[in-house]
Enzyme design. Structure first.
Site, PDB file in Angstrom:
ATOM      1  N   HIS A   1      13.463 -30.162 -14.075  1.00  0.00           N
ATOM      2  CA  HIS A   1      13.031 -29.209 -15.108  1.00  0.00           C
ATOM      3  C   HIS A   1      14.297 -28.671 -15.816  1.00  0.00           C
ATOM      4  O   HIS A   1      15.345 -28.536 -15.183  1.00  0.00           O
ATOM      5  CB  HIS A   1      12.260 -28.077 -14.418  1.00  0.00           C
ATOM      6  CG  HIS A   1      11.696 -27.057 -15.360  1.00  0.00           C
ATOM      7  ND1 HIS A   1      12.472 -26.063 -15.920  1.00  0.00           N
ATOM      8  CD2 HIS A   1      10.450 -26.882 -15.844  1.00  0.00           C
ATOM      9  CE1 HIS A   1      11.720 -25.331 -16.709  1.00  0.00           C
ATOM     10  NE2 HIS A   1      10.484 -25.801 -16.684  1.00  0.00           N
ATOM     11  N   PRO A   2      14.200 -28.347 -17.110  1.00  0.00           N
ATOM     12  CA  PRO A   2      15.407 -27.936 -17.854  1.00  0.00           C
ATOM     13  C   PRO A   2      16.193 -26.757 -17.287  1.00  0.00           C
ATOM     14  O   PRO A   2      17.392 -26.644 -17.547  1.00  0.00           O
ATOM     15  CB  PRO A   2      14.862 -27.599 -19.243  1.00  0.00           C
ATOM     16  CG  PRO A   2      13.618 -28.420 -19.363  1.00  0.00           C
ATOM     17  CD  PRO A   2      13.034 -28.515 -17.989  1.00  0.00           C
ATOM     18  N   VAL A   3      15.580 -25.871 -16.519  1.00  0.00           N
ATOM     19  CA  VAL A   3      16.395 -24.772 -15.963  1.00  0.00           C
ATOM     20  C   VAL A   3      17.153 -25.186 -14.707  1.00  0.00           C
ATOM     21  O   VAL A   3      18.034 -24.460 -14.253  1.00  0.00           O
ATOM     22  CB  VAL A   3      15.575 -23.490 -15.614  1.00  0.00           C
ATOM     23  CG1 VAL A   3      14.967 -22.880 -16.851  1.00  0.00           C
ATOM     24  CG2 VAL A   3      14.545 -23.748 -14.533  1.00  0.00           C
ATOM     25  N   LYS A   4      16.841 -26.358 -14.158  1.00  0.00           N
ATOM     26  CA  LYS A   4      17.479 -26.770 -12.909  1.00  0.00           C
ATOM     27  C   LYS A   4      18.872 -27.349 -13.194  1.00  0.00           C
ATOM     28  O   LYS A   4      19.343 -27.318 -14.325  1.00  0.00           O
ATOM     29  CB  LYS A   4      16.576 -27.758 -12.157  1.00  0.00           C
ATOM     30  CG  LYS A   4      15.145 -27.233 -11.930  1.00  0.00           C
ATOM     31  CD  LYS A   4      15.064 -26.098 -10.914  1.00  0.00           C
ATOM     32  CE  LYS A   4      13.759 -25.317 -10.971  1.00  0.00           C
ATOM     33  NZ  LYS A   4      12.576 -25.957 -10.447  1.00  0.00           N
ATOM     34  N   ILE A   5      19.520 -27.902 -12.175  1.00  0.00           N
ATOM     35  CA  ILE A   5      20.925 -28.305 -12.322  1.00  0.00           C
ATOM     36  C   ILE A   5      21.087 -29.499 -13.271  1.00  0.00           C
ATOM     37  O   ILE A   5      21.992 -29.547 -14.097  1.00  0.00           O
ATOM     38  CB  ILE A   5      21.515 -28.682 -10.938  1.00  0.00           C
ATOM     39  CG1 ILE A   5      21.233 -27.589  -9.911  1.00  0.00           C
ATOM     40  CG2 ILE A   5      23.004 -29.015 -11.049  1.00  0.00           C
ATOM     41  CD1 ILE A   5      22.054 -26.351 -10.022  1.00  0.00           C
TER      42      ILE A   5
END
Ligand SMILES: *Cc1c(COP(=O)(O)O)cnc(C)c1O
Length: 385
Positions: free
Chosen positions: A185-189
């Protein structure tokens, strides 16, 4: 608003995606295999199976480990709801093991006590889902030892923790678990837009996961019930799903994986800078286990509420009003209305509940500038002095 997390997309990432758009395969094709090999090799695991998101990864990992309606799965209350929901998709019951107030991960001490009493009552879980909260790995050796003793399967929810280490182990090596899952997901690393992956050293599990991600369909002669009558032939041998990742997403993933270590070290640098700049405020800063090297998905501070004049809510609102995209990770999962309906109530996981009453996730992402970070610190300083 300075967001709490944000993707870092380079021109190379864009070019990698465009080149797939001009190729023959859009959905699962050769780039998926390359992405799977890249992640497996990074982690030091034998196999990787890419899927549409980490929730799907958790779901089919539970299924592949045989979790069903007569079973129980245990997880942390301090996680995203998907770590628990995956067991519900299989019809299994869910239970929660309280966290250690320092690491914010499942407490191995509580886990040991709970397992001993569950064993006495004949109510052992079939699957345990430890979560590497904020990017700091659980002590997987301790958890793995307990799981082995009681015959429990382990799925590491490593959604926050690609690129992290614990002792000499890379998170995802699965030395002490059956498998681990990552989220893109875009907020992950690392991001693929939407995406997830399961890494494992078990060939049986990898084969079952490949079936489950694509309708339960196989073209593998070894798995089929009759002799292959022709090149058109395939068999559905169980009930699977369409949980495939696309080659478009995998191309972004491959390109992002080249910068994984850079992302993590930038996050680590920013976390260390927060540590310095916030040291004199009435805050409890994140504490790392000596053996852990976090990937720093989240930088979570806790307000020392007895020393400041404002409430948790007032600090949260004040930061948002100052354009700082703070967040709370997480509302304890057992207190969600869906789980309360099953009988969970406040007081069930006191450490996770107390933590959630004072925690704030501050913005942290690789492209964050020092000026942005200074703004966060300044806003916080004005509120909790
Ligand atoms: C993000 C996240 C998930 C779900 O990931 P998706 O890829 O959005 O499905 C699961 N568990 C944890 C701990 C997460 O942070």
């Amino acid at each position: 608003m300075i967001p709490y997390g944000r993707q870092d997309i380079s021109e190379e990432d864009v070019a990698a995606v465009c080149s797939v758009l001009r190729s023959d395969f859009l959905t699962q094709g050769p780039v998926i295999e390359r992405f799977e090999r890249t992640v497996a090799e990074y982690c030091g695991a034998e196999y990787a199976v890419a899927v549409s998101n980490a929730t799907a990864a958790l779901h089919i990992a539970c299924l592949a480990l045989g979790l069903g309606p007569d079973d129980i799965a245990w997880t942390s209350p301090n996680t995203f709801v998907a770590s628990a929901n995956c067991a519900r998709y299989c019809g299994a019951k869910v239970d929660f093991v309280d966290i250690d107030p320092v690491s914010l991960n499942i407490s191995p001490v509580v886990l040991e006590q709970r397992l001993a009493s569950a064993a006495q009552q004949g109510k052992l879980p079939k699957v345990l889902v430890p979560v590497h909260f904020s990017g700091q790995s659980c002590d997987m050796e301790a958890i793995g030892r307990l799981a082995q003793k009681y015959g429990i399967a382990v799925i590491e929810d490593a959604s926050h923790a690609i690129g992290a280490r614990f002792g000499n182990d890379v998170v995802g090596s699965c030395k002490h678990s059956d498998c681990a899952i990552f989220s893109f997901h875009p907020v992950k690393i690392v991001t693929t837009g939407e995406g997830g992956i399961i890494v494992t050293n078990r060939s049986d599990l990898a084969a079952r996961l490949r079936l489950l991600r694509s309708h339960g369909i196989t073209r593998d002669a070894g798995l089929m019930s009759c002799e292959n009558p022709g090149p058109w032939y395939y068999e559905q041998i169980e009930l699977g799903y369409n949980y495939r990742m696309t080659d478009i997403q995998a191309a972004l993933g491959c390109s992002q994986m080249l910068r994984l270590d850079v992302f993590v070290s930038r996050r680590q640098e920013l976390a260390a800078r927060y540590d310095r700049l916030l040291a004199d405020l009435c805050l409890q800063l994140p504490v790392q286990d000596q053996r852990a090297k976090s990937s720093w998905h989240l930088y979570v501070v806790r307000l020392r509420l007895d020393e400041i004049s404002r409430s948790h809510r007032e600090v949260f609102d004040g930061l948002r009003a100052a354009g700082i995209g703070v967040n709370l990770h997480y509302i304890p999962v057992h207190l969600q209305p869906y789980y309360r309906e099953m009988g969970f109530a406040p007081g069930y996981c006191p450490e996770a509940e107390a933590y959630a009453c004072s925690a704030l996730s501050l913005p942290l992402f690789p492209k964050m500038t020092e000026e942005q970070q200074d703004r966060v610190v300044e806003a916080l300083r004005n509120l909790v002095r």
